[in-house]
Design a protein around this motif. Structure first.
Motif, PDB file in Angstrom:
ATOM      1  N   TYR A 163      13.102  47.982 -14.457  1.00  7.07           N
ATOM      2  CA  TYR A 163      12.459  46.904 -15.231  1.00  7.07           C
ATOM      3  C   TYR A 163      11.215  46.516 -14.448  1.00  7.07           C
ATOM      4  O   TYR A 163      11.125  46.794 -13.247  1.00  7.07           O
ATOM      5  CB  TYR A 163      13.420  45.691 -15.398  1.00  7.07           C
ATOM      6  CG  TYR A 163      13.963  45.193 -14.071  1.00  7.07           C
ATOM      7  CD1 TYR A 163      13.318  44.186 -13.366  1.00  7.07           C
ATOM      8  CD2 TYR A 163      15.083  45.781 -13.483  1.00  7.07           C
ATOM      9  CE1 TYR A 163      13.788  43.762 -12.125  1.00  7.07           C
ATOM     10  CE2 TYR A 163      15.560  45.368 -12.254  1.00  7.07           C
ATOM     11  CZ  TYR A 163      14.907  44.365 -11.580  1.00  7.07           C
ATOM     12  OH  TYR A 163      15.363  43.956 -10.352  1.00  7.07           O
TER      13      TYR A 163
ATOM     14  N   HIS B 144      10.737  35.665 -15.016  1.00  7.93           N
ATOM     15  CA  HIS B 144      10.116  36.876 -15.569  1.00  7.93           C
ATOM     16  C   HIS B 144       8.592  36.821 -15.456  1.00  7.93           C
ATOM     17  O   HIS B 144       7.868  37.140 -16.391  1.00  7.93           O
ATOM     18  CB  HIS B 144      10.562  37.118 -17.017  1.00  7.93           C
ATOM     19  CG  HIS B 144      11.970  37.627 -17.094  1.00  7.93           C
ATOM     20  ND1 HIS B 144      12.653  37.771 -18.272  1.00  7.93           N
ATOM     21  CD2 HIS B 144      12.840  38.012 -16.146  1.00  7.93           C
ATOM     22  CE1 HIS B 144      13.874  38.222 -18.048  1.00  7.93           C
ATOM     23  NE2 HIS B 144      14.003  38.375 -16.752  1.00  7.93           N
TER      24      HIS B 144
ATOM     25  N   ASP C 274      19.569  46.162  -9.892  1.00  8.38           N
ATOM     26  CA  ASP C 274      18.863  44.902 -10.208  1.00  8.38           C
ATOM     27  C   ASP C 274      19.175  43.912  -9.091  1.00  8.38           C
ATOM     28  O   ASP C 274      20.248  43.330  -9.053  1.00  8.38           O
ATOM     29  CB  ASP C 274      19.368  44.389 -11.569  1.00  8.38           C
ATOM     30  CG  ASP C 274      18.648  43.131 -12.039  1.00  8.38           C
ATOM     31  OD1 ASP C 274      17.722  42.659 -11.350  1.00  8.38           O
ATOM     32  OD2 ASP C 274      19.024  42.629 -13.116  1.00  8.38           O
TER      33      ASP C 274
ATOM     34  N   GLU D 125      23.558  36.328 -10.160  1.00 10.42           N
ATOM     35  CA  GLU D 125      22.180  35.966  -9.801  1.00 10.42           C
ATOM     36  C   GLU D 125      21.873  34.489 -10.046  1.00 10.42           C
ATOM     37  O   GLU D 125      21.044  34.153 -10.880  1.00 10.42           O
ATOM     38  CB  GLU D 125      21.178  36.853 -10.548  1.00 10.42           C
ATOM     39  CG  GLU D 125      21.398  37.008 -12.045  1.00 10.42           C
ATOM     40  CD  GLU D 125      20.318  37.884 -12.694  1.00 10.42           C
ATOM     41  OE1 GLU D 125      19.135  37.635 -12.430  1.00 10.42           O
ATOM     42  OE2 GLU D 125      20.665  38.786 -13.459  1.00 10.42           O
TER      43      GLU D 125
HETATM   44  N1  GLY Z   1      15.931  41.498 -13.402  1.00 10.13           N
HETATM   45  C1  GLY Z   1      15.541  40.607 -14.421  1.00 10.13           C
HETATM   46  C2  GLY Z   1      16.659  40.123 -15.264  1.00 10.13           C
HETATM   47  O1  GLY Z   1      17.807  40.399 -15.031  1.00 10.13           O
HETATM   48  O2  GLY Z   1      16.396  39.479 -16.269  1.00 10.13           O
END
Ligand code: GLY
Ligand code: MN
Length: 303
Positions: free
Chosen positions: A60, A72, A101, A233
């Protein structure tokens, strides 16, 4: 399709760990090259060079910014300043097509100041407690709320919130500092299978998406199963426009100390993200460890 793809085989997990090995090297290189005076895209170029030497691609577009509170945020044109926190959300795709990620946040110049350290350790606590709560049968919605509770508890001690922790989470007031979801499934896509329909992947008949700002952006709410791989996250962000908008309408003013939030303009954002396999008895963080504690980050940045 979701039922077919959401339980990962050992071969798929091995592919994700192969991706994570390179992603980890990219993150360490970013930590070591983020010096005062360096432009963000110079660090992005160093990271992408490591990946391109394997002929691999990003999973990404990278988020690498001293303005980490902009979610973002794909611009890379700021000059890093000593004392900035920089947020790096970058992951590559393996040769076999599996995503990674990872997010790390660290201080330019290599030392956290006291305030950064306290807030960073709250996010780390959110992430570690969330990872420890993961096991089959647990709803990810409840893991998200656990992370929010850990945040509100920690931030209340620093004067940002007042009132009962559970009420602050259930009302949605907490989202002024954590306005996104705790994570999502990951596999052949970074937001795995969401092209088929986000709710088909993250929700089922027993768990509905919340209408609340913040919690409503949680991509995965349903009960976890052994073999799923997901991101964990959590973050804390100080978003001036969001703080000003909520303050103007007096939103959740019984819980939020707006004067304290107003002091934080320019602080940025903190996120810590790992990729986690749900096992029969709990969970396993995939890949070799990437520096994550204050001490580990400060040590690697001194090298
Ligand atoms: N790595 C960006 C997201 O998980 O949205
Ligand atoms: Mn993610």
């Amino acid at each position: 399709m979701v039922a077919l793809r959401e339980i990962k085989s050992a071969e798929e997990v091995a592919e994700m760990e192969a991706a994570l090995a390179v992603t980890g090297a990219m993150h360490v290189a970013a930590m070591q090259s983020s010096r005062p005076g360096v432009v963000e895209h110079q660090v992005v170029g160093i990271m992408e060079g490591i990946m391109r030497r394997h002929d691999w691609q990003l999973a990404y577009p990278s988020i690498f910014s001293r303005r980490g509170e902009v979610l973002h945020n794909h611009a890379h044109d700021n000059v890093l300043q000593k004392g900035d926190l920089v947020l790096n959300d970058t992951g590559c795709t393996s040769g076999g097509g599996y995503a990674s990620d990872i997010t790390r946040t660290f201080p330019v110049g290599g030392r956290f100041n006291q305030q950064q350290r306290k807030l960073y350790n709250i996010v780390l606590d959110m992430q570690l407690q969330a990872i420890a709560a993961i096991k089959p049968g647990v709803r990810y919605l409840d893991v998200h709320k656990l992370a929010a509770q850990v945040m509100v508890q920690g931030m209340s001690e620093l004067g940002f919130f007042h009132g009962p922790v559970e009420e602050i989470v259930e009302s949605g007031a907490y989202a002024i500092a954590f306005p996104h979801g705790l994570g999502h499934q990951i596999g052949m896509d970074v937001h795995d299978m969401e092209g088929l329909g986000e709710d088909l992947v993250g929700y089922d008949d027993s768990v509905q998406r919340s209408p609340l700002f913040g919690l409503g952006y949680l991509r995965l709410g349903k009960a976890l199963k052994a073999g799923m791989v997901l991101t964990v996250e959590p973050g804390i962000y100080f978003i001036p426009a969001l703080i000003a908008a909520w303050q103007a309408e007096g939103r959740h003013s019984q819980y939020i100390n707006y004067a304290r939030f107003a002091e934080m303009t320019g602080f940025g954002g903190i996120r810590i993200e790992d990729n986690v396999l749900v096992t029969e008895s709990g969970s396993r963080v995939l890949g070799e460890p990437i520096p994550k504690t204050v001490e580990e980050l400060e040590a690697i940045m001194q090298q």
